[in-house]
Design an enzyme around this catalytic site. Sequence first.
Site, PDB file in Angstrom:
ATOM      1  CB  SER A 112      -1.063   0.126   1.174  1.00 33.58           C
ATOM      2  OG  SER A 112      -0.330   0.324   2.479  1.00 33.58           O
ATOM      3  CE  LYS A 144      -2.526   1.940   4.687  1.00 31.90           C
ATOM      4  NZ  LYS A 144      -1.811   0.786   5.432  1.00 31.90           N
TER       5      LYS A 144
END
Length: 206
Positions: free
Chosen positions: A129, A167
């Site tokens: 990701s 993230k």
Amino acid sequence: MRELTKRQSEIYDYIKKIVQTKGYPPSVREIGEAVGLASSSTVHGHLSRLEEKGYIRRDPTKPRAIEIVSEQLDEVNVEETIHVPVIGKVTAGVPITAVENIEEYFPLPEHLTSTHNSDIFILNVVGESMIEAGILDGDKVIVRSQTIAENGDIIVAMTEDEEATVKRFYKEKNRYRLQPENSTMEPIYLDNVIVVGKVIGLYREM
């Protein structure tokens, strides 16, 4: 200094080369792969002979702790290293629970940390990701422990379900957004998030 066998010379030369290019010594596995030895015990045996003959010193309590001590030491550009704790794994895909214990210690060139060593740890990245930020599956992210973050920081966060993830952090009006760096994936929106640390570096074994 006592003469080396052909195999011992190969191992010694490889260790010197890696120390010169990377600033820290190779692992036993890397040495074995480089000289064609499948057995780690055989590599350990050769390292013991090198140590007995005065070419290297080893610290049995630390991984990769091989120090060149021959008269050729001055020819090798040895960079100061620190042993940084590797704390479990953290996902860069679907979050998984972080294992909050030290799995091993990993040697890093000191310049990669640029902060107080006691505040630094490493997490192994699993998932894709963050690939558009250059963080790939299998990379080691170097993290500085801290509990606050600014918008746009790449952080290690614990979510409401006590899952850990890497993230990009954004604080919005009534929520937090953990943004993946992968255009095929959706952001995670949370009412509460715990910042574990900020990613300050990356290590990738080539």
